[in-house]
Structures are given as C-alpha cells and as structure tokens.
Enzyme design. Structure first.
Site, mmCIF file in Angstrom:
data_model
loop_
_atom_site.group_PDB
_atom_site.id
_atom_site.type_symbol
_atom_site.label_atom_id
_atom_site.label_comp_id
_atom_site.label_asym_id
_atom_site.label_seq_id
_atom_site.Cartn_x
_atom_site.Cartn_y
_atom_site.Cartn_z
ATOM 1 N N ASP A 150 0.864 -1.172 0.000
ATOM 2 C CA ASP A 150 0.000 0.000 0.000
ATOM 3 C C ASP A 150 0.907 1.231 0.000
ATOM 4 O O ASP A 150 1.807 1.343 0.835
ATOM 5 C CB ASP A 150 -0.873 -0.009 1.258
ATOM 6 C CG ASP A 150 -2.296 0.456 0.983
ATOM 7 O OD1 ASP A 150 -2.441 1.542 0.380
ATOM 8 O OD2 ASP A 150 -3.242 -0.242 1.374
ATOM 9 N N ASP A 154 -3.109 4.530 -2.259
ATOM 10 C CA ASP A 154 -4.154 5.052 -1.382
ATOM 11 C C ASP A 154 -4.586 6.462 -1.786
ATOM 12 O O ASP A 154 -3.738 7.343 -1.954
ATOM 13 C CB ASP A 154 -3.573 5.078 0.039
ATOM 14 C CG ASP A 154 -4.596 5.415 1.092
ATOM 15 O OD1 ASP A 154 -5.479 4.597 1.351
ATOM 16 O OD2 ASP A 154 -4.498 6.511 1.664
ATOM 17 N N GLU A 196 -6.552 3.899 -5.913
ATOM 18 C CA GLU A 196 -7.862 4.100 -5.293
ATOM 19 C C GLU A 196 -8.453 5.402 -5.832
ATOM 20 O O GLU A 196 -7.820 6.450 -5.761
ATOM 21 C CB GLU A 196 -7.724 4.177 -3.772
ATOM 22 C CG GLU A 196 -9.068 4.170 -3.078
ATOM 23 C CD GLU A 196 -8.989 4.480 -1.580
ATOM 24 O OE1 GLU A 196 -9.945 4.156 -0.872
ATOM 25 O OE2 GLU A 196 -7.993 5.065 -1.131
ATOM 26 N N HIS A 213 -11.123 -3.337 3.436
ATOM 27 C CA HIS A 213 -11.087 -2.928 4.843
ATOM 28 C C HIS A 213 -11.864 -1.638 5.111
ATOM 29 O O HIS A 213 -11.940 -1.203 6.247
ATOM 30 C CB HIS A 213 -9.632 -2.732 5.249
ATOM 31 C CG HIS A 213 -8.980 -1.613 4.498
ATOM 32 N ND1 HIS A 213 -8.773 -1.654 3.122
ATOM 33 C CD2 HIS A 213 -8.557 -0.391 4.883
ATOM 34 C CE1 HIS A 213 -8.234 -0.523 2.728
ATOM 35 N NE2 HIS A 213 -8.091 0.258 3.771
ATOM 36 N N ASP A 214 -12.411 -1.018 4.069
ATOM 37 C CA ASP A 214 -13.128 0.245 4.250
ATOM 38 C C ASP A 214 -14.648 0.111 4.192
ATOM 39 O O ASP A 214 -15.354 1.114 4.291
ATOM 40 C CB ASP A 214 -12.705 1.253 3.167
ATOM 41 C CG ASP A 214 -11.312 1.804 3.417
ATOM 42 O OD1 ASP A 214 -10.885 1.843 4.594
ATOM 43 O OD2 ASP A 214 -10.648 2.193 2.438
HETATM 44 C C1 GLC Z 1 -8.020 5.066 2.076
HETATM 45 C C2 GLC Z 1 -7.823 3.815 2.891
HETATM 46 C C3 GLC Z 1 -8.456 4.015 4.221
HETATM 47 C C4 GLC Z 1 -7.757 5.152 4.909
HETATM 48 C C5 GLC Z 1 -7.780 6.414 4.049
HETATM 49 C C6 GLC Z 1 -6.794 7.423 4.546
HETATM 50 O O1 GLC Z 1 -9.331 5.292 1.762
HETATM 51 O O2 GLC Z 1 -8.301 2.696 2.215
HETATM 52 O O3 GLC Z 1 -8.420 2.871 5.022
HETATM 53 O O4 GLC Z 1 -8.346 5.408 6.138
HETATM 54 O O5 GLC Z 1 -7.443 6.157 2.719
HETATM 55 O O6 GLC Z 1 -5.490 6.963 4.340
#
Ligand code: GLC
Ligand code: CA
Length: 550
Positions: free
Chosen positions: A99, A200, A254, A327-328
């Site tokens: 990540d 991310d 993402e 995980h989100d």
């Molecule tokens: C992304 C991650 C998430 C995190 C956020 C800030 O959306 O997947 O888990 O809290 O970014 O880094």
C-alpha cells in the site's frame, strides 16, 4: 522494461495485517502469522497479495498514518519477517503489492516534525497556511474523518491541511522534493522485489491552486477541488517515468467518486498510461449514498448498472479491478446478500463478480462468509472515522439511531479478526486479541469451512479455478440481461470459442427464470452451482448457476 501485465491472469487476496493472524501471541496480527498461512492463501487459487500498510505507524488510522516509508513495523515482524514472507510468496508464485500512502503521512513522521520547525528542506513538505485575518480557517474544506480539514500547529504558528485524521497531515505534492521522495519509496520497495502498489487515495494528491472555498458541496466540502486535481496526471506520469517504468510491476489506484471517463485518463491502454487499474466505488454504492455512507435499501439494479457501466466502459480499452469487500466497507453478505442465507448468498455474490472481466480481489474473511459486527456499546468501535460519526456528528439523533448507523456503515465490521477455528479467540491468537471477535466465530470459521464440502470457502476455490481455466473470462465480451430485474443478475461472456452464462438470484423468494433468447440450456454444461440440482424454469433463494457452451 516491458510491462507484461501479469495481473490480468491472477486473483488477488487482500490482507489487513492487524486482523489476519497473530504469530507471536501478542494479540495483533503480523507477518509471522501471514507466513504460517501462505499455503492457505495459495490454496484459494490466488496469485497475488495486497498488503494494507505494514510500515511503522502510530496507528491512528490503523497504519494508514505512516511514520517511516522504508521499514516494516516491529509489531508486524520488521523487515526480516517481511523478506521471509516475500520470499515464501514468490516461491508459491504469489505476487506481492504494497500500500502506497502518499497523500499524507503520520504527524509523527520526521518530515512533519521538521516541517513544523521550518527545518529545511522540509519547510514546504506539507500544506501550511496562516490563519485568515481575524483568526479564521484558511478555507471551508471538511476533513473526511473528523471536523474541518485544518489544524493549528502552535510550534509553527500556522494551520496545516488534513483531509483525513488530525494526525494525517497532507503532503504538498506540488513541491518537487516531495515527488522525489515518492519515487524513492517506489524504487526502494521495487528493488526489494515487491511487484507493485495499491495507491491510497492517490486521486487526492493535487489540490486546486489557491485552495479556494468550496461553494458547491454541502458536505465533504473541498472534495471536488482536490479529487482528480489539476496536476494529478502530470504527477502520476512523473512517478511512472521516474520509477515504475523500470520494473515489470503493477499499480492499482484508489479513486473515490471516479467515473469511467476520468479513469480512462490514467488507465487507458495506450502510450501515456500511468496506472494499471482503478478501485472504483460505484459498485460499493448499491445500498448507500457513498460520500457519507448514508444507508439506503440495497438495490440490485444499481449494483448491476455500476458493473455493466465498468465492464462496457473499459472493454477493449482498459482493465477492471473487481471487488466486493475491503477494509473500508462493511461485509458484503450483510449488505448485498442475506445473513439468513449466508452461504447461499455468499456464493451468489462470488459468482456474480468473479466471472466479469478484470482482476478480482478477495478480502480476508470474505472467502468464509464473515458478516457484519453488531456491538451493543459504541465505545467498542475503534476506527477513527466511525467514532467521529457516533460521538461528534449528528449528535441530535438518538443514540439508538446513531448506533444502528454504525452497524450498517462502520468499516470496523470488516476489521474484526479472521476466524480460523471455533476454539479460544477463534484461533486468531494465543493471547488477547487487539480487537473484538465477531460472536459468530463458532459457526463461521476456516476450519469448519474446510471440513464442509459445500462451504463458501470450497465454492471460492472452485469458482476461482474455473475462471482461471476459461479464456472467455479473460478476454470475452460482456453482455448483461434482465437489467431491470431487481431480483437476479444475469450476464454472458463470449469469446475464444466459449460462451458462458452466469445466473445469480438475489432474493429470498423463489422466482421464475427463463434463459435469454439464443441460450439453449439443454446444450450447455452446468459448471458451477450452489444447489445440488437445477430444475428448469425457476431459481430458488440466492441460487446461482454458471453454464458453459464450448
Ligand atoms: C483510504 C484507505 C483508508 C484510509 C484512508 C486514509 O481510503 O483505504 O483505510 O483510512 O485512505 O489513508
Ligand atoms: Ca502479533
């Protein structure tokens, strides 16, 4: 270096390290635990692992607040354990991606500590602004996690921007020195042998010049001014040319709120492509208003519309990333399926996404059908965003309503430890788990699923093996049927001399079903199903079938 696009032939497994498997008994998942489970991961038919952050971190956002990009956290086993896992994965032909979290760092990162003190060259590594005359915040942007996006720093005497938690200051990507750091991080891990990155919130890294007030959005103010910002493509190109191009690696970006047209700017397969795949959110919005996770009843039509849009939109131009969980987001059976028909609906969901075109990702626990977590006390939640929603937002609503909202929406539902056995602590740890277990672990666990030939786990194995064996899944066309049905999802994949029809019921009631015109079921082979027979003319609760003509 040639990019061989190896990711197109693989299924990925996502590990959220804190909750995967504890190897040393301290209650926290770690890389020793991962090492123990590499054969299990391989047994799913998986050819890649995405690790959520493993770096040293104070843990305010469970590792997404990084304090050192070039190391592995000691509680996960440090670099030595990571190198062992990497070697063990590669020996099993499993690629490993990390990540990359470079929209922000932890406030404990050395860069931030120096930046606060105006120590060069770090002074402009972050987005600092003085108070407005009269002491006001620099602009009206909201943090996506807690309150406003600005925090005053006494030491420096200025505000810094944080789109996420207060302890996650945003990096100033407009500073070329910061971009150099990103390239250094990329090279560091690629040189170590990792195979790529999940990036991310990478679409947030370029903020609109002048950081103007947001006059359009009523909530999440600023989002339209920093998402897909003015220099994003330029910076991604710089990362590509300056690091990624030299390795046969893959990148997965993402992209909150991204649509097909914008995604193609980065992922279209032509010269200038800077990213391999995008994590789109449209498939996560079939039961909520995505920007703030306001719960709405699940709409299969909405889900199918999103799937079809991406399947058609990228066909022949770019490559999809397919997922149901990470995980989100809360657990998908609880959202889009049925806890009552946990195994059947888990299978239907699996079939519905695994035969689309793209690279599927399976999130830890998804393969055994883990479901949402319903704690009685809001204090039991851990996640910074979840806690803010309960304790500071909409506090005029009743505590019951607010708690219900967390049950529907909290990402902590996806973060309870993986349930390995029905024994003490679900076999996750020999110590005290860092977080609560889902109470259903006696019934829902890997050992029980291994022992039951009809389990969701075995179905995942069969479905993945099947998809991997069918060229039509990799490169065939996609055709959706029954678009207006809110009760079933039906699509065909055709190509390479094969024809595949995927039929998935999303209803607790039996429904009538007739194959689309031109699909003669009597001439087809039923290659996957979740009931033991297949009567004509109807579909039973959450029934799924995959037919093959070859
Ligand atoms: C992304 C991650 C998430 C995190 C956020 C800030 O959306 O997947 O888990 O809290 O970014 O880094
Ligand atoms: Ca541990």
């Amino acid at each position: 270096m040639e990019h061989t696009q190896w990711y197109k032939d693989r299924v990925f497994y996502q590990i959220w390290p804190r909750s995967f498997k504890d190897g040393n008994g301290d209650g926290m998942g770690d890389l020793w635990g991962v090492y123990e489970k590499l054969d299990y991961i391989k047994s799913l038919g998986v050819g890649g692992i995405w690790f959520s952050p493993l770096y040293p971190s104070p843990g305010v956002d469970c590792g997404y607040d990084i304090s050192d990009y070039m190391d592995i956290a000691p509680e996960y086993g440090g670099m030595e354990a990571f190198e062992k896992v990497l070697e063990g994965a590669h020996a099993r032909d499993i690629k490993v991606i990390m990540d990359l979290v470079v929209n922000h760092t932890s406030s404990q990162h050395e860069w931030f500590q120096k930046s606060r003190r105006r120590i060069e060259p770090y002074t402009d590594y972050y987005i600092w602004r003085p108070a407005r005359p009269g002491g006001g915040l620099p602009n009206n942007w909201d943090s996506l996690f807690e309150g406003k996006a600005w925090q005053f720093d006494e030491l420096r005497g200025e505000y810094y921007l944080h789109l996420f938690a207060v302890e996650q200051p945003d990096l100033n990507m407009d500073n070329p020195l910061v971009r150099e750091e990103v390239k250094k991080i990329l090279r560091f891990w690629l040189d170590k042998g990792v195979d790529g990155f999940r990036e991310d919130v990478i679409t947030f890294i370029s903020k609109t010049e002048g950081l103007p007030n947001d006059r359009l959005m009523p909530a999440s103010r600023g989002l339209l001014l920093y998402n897909n910002g003015p220099h994003l493509l330029e910076y991604l190109t710089e990362f590509y040319d300056g690091a990624l191009a030299d390795y046969d690696c893959m990148t997965l970006a993402e992209g909150p709120m991204i649509n097909v047209k914008k995604a193609l700017r980065y992922i279209e397969e032509k010269p200038g492509k800077v990213i391999d795949m995008i994590i789109q959110f449209e498939c996560m919005s079939a039961d909520c208003i995505a920007t703030d996770y306001i719960h709405t009843p699940f709409s299969l039509r909405r889900l199918k519309r999103a799937w079809t849009k991406w399947q058609k939109g990228l066909a022949g131009k770019a490559w999809n990333m397919l997922y149901l969980e990470n995980h989100d987001h809360p657990r998908v059976i609880s959202r889009y399926g049925s806890e009552k028909y946990r195994v059947l609906s888990g299978k239907t969901l699996a079939a519905a996404y695994l035969f689309q075109q793209g690279t599927p990702f399976v999130y830890q626990g998804q393969e055994i059908g883990m479901t949402n977590w319903y704690p009685a006390d809001p204090e039991m939640y851990e996640d910074v965003q979840t806690r803010w929603q309960y304790f500071h937002k909409a506090t005029k609503r009743s505590p019951e309503k607010r708690l219900k909202r967390l049950w529907d929406a909290s990402r902590d539902s996806a973060r309870t430890p993986v349930q390995w056995t029905d024994g003490p602590k679900a076999g996750f740890t020999e110590g005290e788990p860092w977080f609560y277990l889902n109470e259903n672990y006696k019934e829902v666990n890997v050992a029980a699923a291994e022992a039951d030939p009809d389990s969701l786990l075995h179905f995942y194995r069969r479905a993945i093996a099947l998809r991997q064996s069918l060229p039509a899944v990799r490169s065939g066309s996609y055709r959706a049927f029954d678009a207006f049905s809110g009760k079933r999802c039906v699509y065909a994949r055709e190509g390479e001399g094969q024809r595949l029809l995927v039929v998935c019921a999303f209803s607790e009631a039996e429904q009538r079903f007739r194959a689309p015109a031109g699909f003669d079921l009597s001439a087809a082979k039923l290659v996957l199903q979740n009931y033991s027979d297949a009567p004509q003319g109807k579909l039973r609760p959450y029934e799924c079938r995959v037919y093959l003509w070859a």
